[in-house]
Motif scaffolding. Structure first.
Motif, PDB file in Angstrom:
ATOM      1  N   ARG A 181       0.738  -1.054  -0.228  1.00  0.00           N
ATOM      2  CA  ARG A 181       0.074   0.042   0.100  1.00  0.00           C
ATOM      3  C   ARG A 181       0.781   1.277  -0.006  1.00  0.00           C
ATOM      4  O   ARG A 181       0.272   2.434  -0.326  1.00  0.00           O
ATOM      5  CB  ARG A 181      -0.788  -0.175   1.125  1.00  0.00           C
ATOM      6  CG  ARG A 181      -2.079  -1.050   1.074  1.00  0.00           C
ATOM      7  CD  ARG A 181      -3.267  -0.729   2.093  1.00  0.00           C
ATOM      8  NE  ARG A 181      -2.688  -1.058   3.489  1.00  0.00           N
ATOM      9  CZ  ARG A 181      -2.817  -2.321   4.249  1.00  0.00           C
ATOM     10  NH1 ARG A 181      -3.525  -3.283   3.656  1.00  0.00           N
ATOM     11  NH2 ARG A 181      -2.347  -2.539   5.351  1.00  0.00           N
ATOM     12  N   ILE A 182       2.183   1.263   0.378  1.00  0.00           N
ATOM     13  CA  ILE A 182       3.002   2.445   0.419  1.00  0.00           C
ATOM     14  C   ILE A 182       3.315   2.883  -1.006  1.00  0.00           C
ATOM     15  O   ILE A 182       3.154   1.970  -1.938  1.00  0.00           O
ATOM     16  CB  ILE A 182       4.241   2.258   1.275  1.00  0.00           C
ATOM     17  CG1 ILE A 182       5.028   1.059   0.677  1.00  0.00           C
ATOM     18  CG2 ILE A 182       3.757   1.828   2.701  1.00  0.00           C
ATOM     19  CD1 ILE A 182       6.447   0.913   1.494  1.00  0.00           C
ATOM     20  N   PRO A 183       3.616   4.142  -1.407  1.00  0.00           N
ATOM     21  CA  PRO A 183       4.033   4.619  -2.461  1.00  0.00           C
ATOM     22  C   PRO A 183       5.239   3.655  -3.238  1.00  0.00           C
ATOM     23  O   PRO A 183       6.102   3.179  -2.453  1.00  0.00           O
ATOM     24  CB  PRO A 183       4.236   5.981  -2.354  1.00  0.00           C
ATOM     25  CG  PRO A 183       3.658   6.319  -1.077  1.00  0.00           C
ATOM     26  CD  PRO A 183       3.766   5.381  -0.394  1.00  0.00           C
ATOM     27  N   ARG A 184       5.256   3.618  -4.718  1.00  0.00           N
ATOM     28  CA  ARG A 184       6.466   2.790  -5.185  1.00  0.00           C
ATOM     29  C   ARG A 184       7.578   3.264  -4.956  1.00  0.00           C
ATOM     30  O   ARG A 184       8.560   2.323  -4.599  1.00  0.00           O
ATOM     31  CB  ARG A 184       5.660   2.803  -6.724  1.00  0.00           C
ATOM     32  CG  ARG A 184       6.720   1.898  -7.553  1.00  0.00           C
ATOM     33  CD  ARG A 184       6.238   1.670  -9.045  1.00  0.00           C
ATOM     34  NE  ARG A 184       4.987   1.310  -8.954  1.00  0.00           N
ATOM     35  CZ  ARG A 184       4.914  -0.137  -9.156  1.00  0.00           C
ATOM     36  NH1 ARG A 184       5.716  -0.889  -8.869  1.00  0.00           N
ATOM     37  NH2 ARG A 184       3.361  -0.556  -9.086  1.00  0.00           N
ATOM     38  N   GLN A 185       7.881   4.569  -5.039  1.00  0.00           N
ATOM     39  CA  GLN A 185       9.416   5.127  -4.596  1.00  0.00           C
ATOM     40  C   GLN A 185       9.788   4.334  -3.058  1.00  0.00           C
ATOM     41  O   GLN A 185      10.824   4.253  -2.910  1.00  0.00           O
ATOM     42  CB  GLN A 185       9.459   6.646  -5.024  1.00  0.00           C
ATOM     43  CG  GLN A 185       8.568   7.342  -3.898  1.00  0.00           C
ATOM     44  CD  GLN A 185       7.266   7.612  -4.538  1.00  0.00           C
ATOM     45  OE1 GLN A 185       6.647   6.751  -5.316  1.00  0.00           O
ATOM     46  NE2 GLN A 185       6.544   8.937  -4.057  1.00  0.00           N
ATOM     47  N   ILE A 186       8.738   4.459  -2.304  1.00  0.00           N
ATOM     48  CA  ILE A 186       9.056   4.146  -0.910  1.00  0.00           C
ATOM     49  C   ILE A 186       9.191   2.637  -0.785  1.00  0.00           C
ATOM     50  O   ILE A 186      10.226   2.101  -0.214  1.00  0.00           O
ATOM     51  CB  ILE A 186       8.002   4.546   0.116  1.00  0.00           C
ATOM     52  CG1 ILE A 186       7.738   5.993  -0.040  1.00  0.00           C
ATOM     53  CG2 ILE A 186       8.562   4.192   1.454  1.00  0.00           C
ATOM     54  CD1 ILE A 186       8.963   7.133   0.433  1.00  0.00           C
TER      55      ILE A 186
END
Length: 718
Positions: free
Chosen positions: A20-25
């Protein structure tokens, strides 16, 4: 010498949070995890204490804004990745939870203390003091052994109604939820302990994390990662947790030696195919490991075989896959007969229609019977009972057929069947049932020659016939060391009108019959609606007894299924188009949505209409797996989506005359055939609706299908 090399485990919750976290993270998490796996004790990893309930839960930095939550042991060398989120939410998650070993089951469990307190208060607030709790008579030690955490015993003790159970099960570890559902469905504590394989008392060390992680219950939530490659593969597909985590009830079926054939039943979404795939993998890697050993994984249709092979490749190495042959049963028979020099063409209903028309010209004046009657009689009586001559037909039992025939009438109509068989022979054609029997005879007449198959795994068993299972028994004859046949299915999803009695096919499943009860795919709201579609139908258990959905539940909750009616096809299409736009704007890729219709011609009609409304559409083909990386809303027939799943499903054109098909109804020979067709169509709706993980929407225009539960219908939309 003791091994002091640090070990890393990863939790299913961590994968949920990671997805669920952003792809860059996610990229930063990957970098951290690789470093963490190499040495979780490195000075470069800055563990920060959390003012929470478990001092062993620590925060580690991903970047300025994101933190991972790690279990850092007070003693020992096993570290566990538990959660990842932005700073404040990660800390909040950890502050509410404890990580502890259940003192009776020995499983490692993550418990949300605040949630446990809240659910106990909610259930207790509805309790009437004079009414005893449902589970008051069960000692704490047995509830703990079944996986219920000590922190949730109070909530379990407060349970009085089925509503209380439904509220509670989603808060429990899954092994405990499964057990509580069994108890709530009326099974005794002895039966439940036996079914859960927990009737033996154990000595548990509540400080031994390594031993706890070896428990089947723990393996549902945690995976000890052996190397960096495995870790990266897990993180590359965080939503496909079925690759990594098996429910204890599933693992007990997969990772053990069976002394003979096994039958596993379960409702839609209970993971039967997942169990079958992991069983094939386990056998290939742990039992039948010689280079010449083969395992046959077979199912009913070609498209299901395509999907299963694609998913098996996700969990099996190339070497393991080389020894697992995935093929639908008709295709296997065709290739086997060809290898034996038999060039007969196998034909199906649409190919033999002309032959039936010719044979029907031979019908007697009395009794006056429809062509559909002859076709049903051929399939359900003559083929099902391996009848080859009139003498056999005169004495066979015709139980379940709606039209009675005395012996004189049977003798009169036999000429039609004789002519049909003659026409098949003239063409050099065989029906699939006859081809199965030919293959079976070839195998039985060559006792000195054996196939390379050590085991057969059967998926979608409810759609297969006696002839198929007799052939499977011939492919792998009984043997002393067992592990030969593994069968999964669900009679409630029978969409091809076949029934089977395994014992009549030489397949003895006594003592090796099992049931899966927890639906991991759909919400309980969808499950209830889809099950209501089947109200009043009696289902067999593939071996001559009845099956039911007792104790069948979903742990997930969501929106109620929606039924919307429209005055025209254009209005229906405008609604579907708007609905798709709303889903897409809310962040749902259209590749996670499927439009499901009854026939291939409707697939073409709806695909064309959607494209005219500037909606990108991808038809799910029979001969290739769906590729989620390709954009566009999916569209398929109800038959094709069998075995698939999507976040959102739209069942379109659920119209009178389409479900059930008017043309099929007009061809039913009698009341029995009519009822059989109606039940099959209801099962088809059940199958299609249970493909939805989050929400199912049904649409129609004009008059709705009579098979939609009336209580859910919504008036025509303006």
């Amino acid at each position: 010498m003791l091994n002091h090399q640090p070990k890393l485990a990863i939790s299913a919750d961590f994968l949920d949070a990671f997805s669920r976290i952003p792809r860059q993270i996610q990229g930063k998490v990957n970098v951290f995890v690789e470093k963490f796996k190499k040495d979780p004790t490195s000075s470069g990893i800055n563990y920060e204490s959390i003012n929470g309930r478990d001092s062993r839960l620590k925060s580690v930095r991903i970047d300025l804004s994101y933190r991972a939550i790690v279990f850092k042991p007070d003693k020992g060398n096993t570290y566990i990745l538990l959660w990842v989120d932005n700073h404040d939410d990660a800390y909040s998650w950890a502050q509410r939870r404890v990580c502890k070993i259940n003192p009776e089951s020995g499983a490692l469990q993550i418990i949300d203390i605040e949630e446990a307190s809240a659910i106990e208060a909610e259930i207790s607030s509805r309790r009437i003091p004079q009414i005893p709790g449902r589970f008051d008579s069960i000692p704490d030690k047995y509830l703990l052994r079944l996986g219920i955490p000590d922190e949730l015993l109070g909530a379990v003790r407060a349970v009085v109604t089925d509503e209380d159970i439904d509220k509670l099960v989603s808060k429990l570890p899954e092994e405990a939820a499964d057990a509580l559902l069994m108890l709530g469905a009326g099974y005794s504590i002895e039966e439940t302990l036996t079914a859960q394989d927990k009737n033996r008392e154990q000595t548990i060390d509540t400080d031994n994390i390594d031993a706890a992680l070896e428990k089947d219950d723990s393996k549902r939530r945690f995976r000890v990662v052996e190397n960096e490659t495995e870790l990266l593969e897990i993180l590359a597909a965080p939503l496909e947790k079925w690759r990594v985590f098996l429910h204890p009830s599933q693992r007990r079926l997969v990772e053990r030696d069976w002394k003979g054939p096994v039958r596993v039943l379960g409702g839609a979404g209970t993971g039967k195919t997942v169990v079958a795939m992991h069983r094939a993998k386990w056998l290939a890697e742990n039992r039948f490991t010689n280079s010449g050993d083969r395992i046959l994984f077979t199912t009913f249709t070609r498209n299901l075989a395509v999907d299963i092979e694609a998913n098996l490749r996700k969990i099996c190495s190339p070497e393991t896959m080389r020894r697992i042959r995935v093929e639908n049963i008709d295709a296997w028979v065709t290739s086997f007969l060809k290898s034996e020099g038999v060039t007969t063409k196998i034909v199906y209903d649409d190919q033999v229609a002309e032959l039936w028309e010719k044979a029907y010209e031979c019908k007697p004046e009395s009794p006056s019977l429809t062509l559909a009657f002859y076709q049903d009689e051929w399939r359900e009586v003559i083929q099902a009972n391996k009848i080859t001559n009139l003498k056999q037909y005169l004495t066979v039992t015709r139980t379940g057929r709606g039209t009675r025939l005395n012996r004189a009438e049977r003798a009169a109509i036999w000429v039609v069947f004789e002519e049909y068989r003659s026409l098949l022979q003239q063409k050099g054609w065989k029906e699939a049932e006859d081809a199965m029997r030919d293959a079976c005879s070839l195998l039985q007449n060559k006792p000195g020659e054996t196939l390379p198959f050590k085991a057969v795994i059967v998926d979608e068993a409810q759609d297969m016939s006696d002839a198929v299972f007799s052939l499977i028994r011939a492919i792998v004859p009984p043997k002393n060391d067992g592990n030969d046949i593994f069968i999964v299915g669900d009679p409630h999803q029978r969409i091809y009108g076949r029934k089977v009695v395994l014992s009549r096919c030489g397949i003895d499943i006594r003592g090796r019959s099992h049931k899966l009860r927890i639906n991991y795919r759909t919400t309980d709201e969808t499950r209830k609606w889809a099950t209501m579609v089947l109200d009043g139908i009696t289902f067999d258990d593939l071996d001559g007894e009845q099956d039911d959905l007792k104790g069948y539940r979903s742990l997930l909750h969501g929106d109620q299924p929606v039924v919307k009616g429209f005055s025209s096809f254009e209005d229906e299409m405008n609604f579907i188009s708007t609905y798709l736009q709303q889903l897409e704007s809310s962040g749902t890729p259209l590749s996670n949505v499927c439009i499901v219709v009854r026939t291939n011609s409707l697939v073409k009609q709806y695909a064309s209409a959607l494209e005219n409304l500037n909606v990108k559409v991808r038809e799910i083909k029979r001969t290739q797996p769906d590729n989620l990386s390709e954009q566009g809303v999916r569209i398929a027939t109800m038959h094709r989506v069998k075995g698939l799943q999507f976040d959102y499903v739209v069942l379109a054109s659920i119209n009178d005359g389409i479900l059930p098909l008017k043309s099929a109804l007009s061809n039913t020979a009698d009341k029995a055939a009519y009822n059989s067709l109606i039940n099959s169509e209801r099962s088809l709706i059940h199958v299609a609706a249970t493909r939805a993980k989050r929400c199912v929407t049904l649409t129609y225009y004009g008059q709705s299908s009579c098979l939609i539960p009336v209580t859910k219908a919504i008036p025509l939309q303006k």
